[in-house]
Design an enzyme around this catalytic site. Sequence first.
Site, PDB file in Angstrom:
ATOM      1  N   VAL A 558       0.863  -1.182   0.000  1.00 25.15           N
ATOM      2  CA  VAL A 558       0.000   0.000   0.000  1.00 25.15           C
ATOM      3  C   VAL A 558       0.897   1.229   0.000  1.00 25.15           C
ATOM      4  CG1 VAL A 558      -1.799   1.272   1.209  1.00 25.15           C
ATOM      5  CG2 VAL A 558      -1.792  -1.217   1.308  1.00 25.15           C
ATOM      6  N   VAL A 564      -1.229  -2.067  -4.082  1.00 22.68           N
ATOM      7  CA  VAL A 564      -0.554  -2.856  -5.100  1.00 22.68           C
ATOM      8  C   VAL A 564      -1.000  -4.306  -4.952  1.00 22.68           C
ATOM      9  CG1 VAL A 564       1.657  -3.561  -6.075  1.00 22.68           C
ATOM     10  CG2 VAL A 564       1.428  -1.306  -5.019  1.00 22.68           C
ATOM     11  N   ASP A 674      12.738  10.248  -4.957  1.00 20.78           N
ATOM     12  CA  ASP A 674      12.172   9.504  -3.829  1.00 20.78           C
ATOM     13  C   ASP A 674      12.946   8.199  -3.627  1.00 20.78           C
ATOM     14  OD1 ASP A 674      10.492   9.145  -1.686  1.00 20.78           O
ATOM     15  OD2 ASP A 674       8.858   8.297  -2.865  1.00 20.78           O
TER      16      ASP A 674
END
Length: 885
Positions: A558, A564, A674
Site C-alpha cells: 500500500v 498494489v 524519492d
Amino acid sequence: MDEFFPRRNILEPHKLSSFSLPLILLIILINFTIPSSSLSSFSPADNYLIDCGSSQQTKLSDGRTFKSERDTASLLSSSDDVQISADSTSISAAKALSSSIPSSSLPLFTTLRVFSEESTYSFHISQAGTHFVRLYFFPVPHATYNFTAATFTVTADNYVLLEDFSVSDYATFVYKEYFVNASDRFSLVFKPKKKSFAFINAIEVVSAPDSLVADSATAVFSSGVFNGLFKNYAFQVFYRLNVGGPNLGPENDTLYRTWESDSAYNAFVQGSKSVSVSPKTVKYRENNGELSLTPLIAPNWVYASAQEMQDPVVMEPNFNLTWRFSVDQGFSYLIRMHFCDIVSLALNSLYFNVYINEMIAVSSLDLSSLTGALATAYYRDFVLDSANVTNSSIMVQVGCANLQSGVRNAILNGLEIIKISNSAGSLNGTFTVDGKYKGPGSSALSPMKIVAAVGLGLAVTVMFLLGAVCVRWQRRPQGWEKRKSFSSWLLPLQAGYSSANYWSSRSSSRRSSLFGSRRSKSGYSGYFASSVYFGRVFTLGELQAATQNFDEKAVIGVGGFGKVYLGVLEDGTKLAIKRGNPSSEQGINEFKTEIEMLSKLRHRHLVSLIGFCDEQSEMILVYEYMANGPLRDHLYGSNLPPLSWKQRLEICIGAARGLHYLHTGAAQGIIHRDVKTTNILLDDNFVAKVADFGLSKAAPSLDKTHVSTAVKGSFGYLDPEYFRRQQLTEKSDVYSFGVVLFEALCARTVIDPKLPREQVSLAEWAMHWHRKGMIEKIIDPHIASNINGESLKKFLEAAEKCLTEYGVDRPSMGDVLWNLEYSLQLQEAASMQVEDKSECMIIGMEKQSNGIDSKEGLDFEIADDSSVTVEGSSLFSQMGHFQGR
C-alpha cells in the site's frame, strides 16, 4: 502553563495601586488554576475507583478519591490474594523514566494486589453504556514475588483486554485505558498463566458520557462509513496527544484523561511550529449538527494549541506535517483528529488536506465552513482498516490543499489513536474469552461452501473473460479481418497504434484533466499518439480477472497512490498491479509521470512498466512482479532471514547502477526524487531494481544548475539543501542514496521518534559514530562479524561523501557506484583469501599424513597476516584485475 499560554499585560506594574495589585493577582491566579472541567461538568452514574492493596483510601491531587481494598472487598471474589506495598525509592526511579505518567497518579502505584488463581471483580452497573476501564500496573521489586515474570490474562465480560500480559521492566509504570460497553453485572477477570500469578495496582470503572462516543466514522481509503462501532466493539486508547502543547494531566480534563505532548511523535520537527492562544478564546458549538461538541470531547487546553507549518509559503502544498506511531499489526484503529482554527485572520481562508497512512482522508478541509466561526472546536473520526496498517505503524499528516488562493497552511490541535477489538473480541491477541482461536485461517469452510465458492469463482472468471473479449471485439482495429489470425487484435496491443485506438471518445473528464491540451480533436489522447508508448494497454476486465476482482487477499503493498495487487494472467505471468485510489483525485500527476518516464526507460536495474489502464475513471499501472519485495523488508520490520553483507553490497550496487543510468544514460537526465529502501525492489534472484517514478523530474539542461520545484520526498531521506532552497539536482538523489547505504549497514528505520533526540535520524546518528571511528557500535549484528575491514572502509567513504551538506561537494552516482564495486571486490578478495588459507592448511595436513613435509611442493607459505600475499597465488591474480565499473 504561564510560559506556554502567555497573556498580554494590560496594566503596567508601576501604575498599579496597592489595592489593585492583589486583585489583579487573584484574577490571574483564578484564570490559570480553573481547569477546563469547570466549563462542562459530568457526574458519572458509575464511578468505581479502587486503590488495590491499599488499607486506606487514597486522595489524588486532581481531586479524585480511590477507595481502599477494605471498602471494596465485596467486589472481589478471590480466595487467595496478597497485598504488597512498594518502597518510595523504586517509585521515584520509575517516575524518572516514565515522564508521560501524571504526578497525580503516582500514589496509585505504591500498593498492589497479587492473585495466584483466577479472580474476578464484579461491578453493578446502574446505567448501561460505554464505560472507561483503566488499569494500573507497576512491578515493584519484592523478595518473594518476581513481578516481571508474572504472566496473566485480563478479560472484561465478552472482551479480552490483555492476553498473556507481563511487565518486563521493574522501572516501568504501565497504564491501560479502555472503552467497554457495560450493563447489569460487569466483570473484570484476572487469570494467571499456569505456574504464574497476576497483579494489579489500581482499577477504574467509570461511566463515559454519551456525547463522547459516536457510533459511526469515516472509512479511510473508501467512501463508506463504519457503523455500530461502540455497540459491537471494545477499544483501547493507544495515543492521546495535545498537539503543539504540553502534557495535560487529569486535573485539566473533566473526564480525568491524560493528554501527552506530541513532541515524541512529530516526524518533521523542522517543518512545524507550535502556536497557542488563551484557552478562554476557544468556543464549542454543534459539530455540523451531528453531536454536541463540549469540553467532554476534549478540554479547551487541547484546542488552544496546535502545530502549524513553519514556512508554508516555501514548502508548497504537498509538504506535510507528519506524526508517526507504532501500533499493533492485525487490528483496525479509530483515529480522532481535533481541529480549531486559531491561526486564521478571516473565515474561509484556510484549506488543507488530511492524510492517514499516505491515503487521503479529507480533501480541502475548511474548518470555518463547518463551525461558522474561528477558534471553534471541531473533530472528525476515521477508521483505518487492519489491511491498511503496514509495518506496524500509523502515519498522520496534514498539508496545504493545492489551491490558487487562501492561506498556505495546515494545522492539527489534538489526536487520539484508539485500537478496535478484532473478530475474537480481543484487544491483545487472537483468542476469545472462552479460549477459542479466531486468528488467520481459523474459519474453516464446509465442503458445500467450498464447492459453492469454487463454482461462483469460475462463473465470475468466465464472465470477465467474455466481457474482455466483447470489449476487444468492439474496439477491434480497422482491417483486423485482413490479418493472419484472430489473436492479432486480442493479444497485447503495441506502440502508438494501440494507444490511439484505445483512447476513445468515451474518455472520462478525469482523463481529460490528466492529458489536458494534448487531447486531439479526434477524441483520443494525442499524448500517446505523439510519444510512442512501448507497452500494453490493459482493459479493466483483464486486470479484474488477474486479481480476482481486486481481492484484498491479493494486496502485496500500500502506498500514497493506492494499493498494489499481485495479478496472474491466463498464461501464468505474474504482475504487480498498482491501482490508484478511486475515491481521490490525488495521484493523477504521478500516474502521468510514471508512464512518461518508464515508457522511455529500459534498464536491468529499473522496474519495467508492462502497461497501464485508464478505464472507467481508474488509474492503474502494471509492472513486472518482483518476487522478493522491497529491500526494507529484508533489513528490518519482518521475519525474513537477514541478508549477508555481500548480498547487501550487490543490492546497493544494482540500485546505484539504476540511478546512474537515470542521471546519465537517458536522452535527458532524470532525477528520481524519492530514493528509499521501499523503492528498491528485489526479484527472485535478489537483483535490485529501482521503482516508483511518480515524483521524478527531468534533470536541468546544460545551461542550468538546478530545477526549482516544490519539495517532495520522504522524511529521513530528504536532501537538506533541497529542502532549504527548493533547488533540485541529481545530488539530491545522491544524498538519499547515502541514507540507504547506512540503512543497509545498520538495519534500522531512518526516522524513529521513539528514540532519544540524537538518535531519531539514522543519517545523523550514523555520521556521529563514523566521525568517532566507532561505527561498529551500530552495525547490524547479523553481519558485523563478517565484514572485511577494508571493504567497510570503502563503503563508509562512499556513504559519508553522499551525506555531505552541500550538493556540489557530493560525488556523482558513477563515483558512488565505483566505490561500492571496489568495496565488493575487497570483500570477495578477503573471502577468497580465507578459503585459500583453509585449502592450503588442508593440503598440508594431507601431506603430513602421507609422510611428506608440509612445506614441500607448496608455491608459498601461509602467513599469519591474512593481508599478505605473494605473486603467483590465485588471490593475487584476482586482486590484480579490479574493474572500476
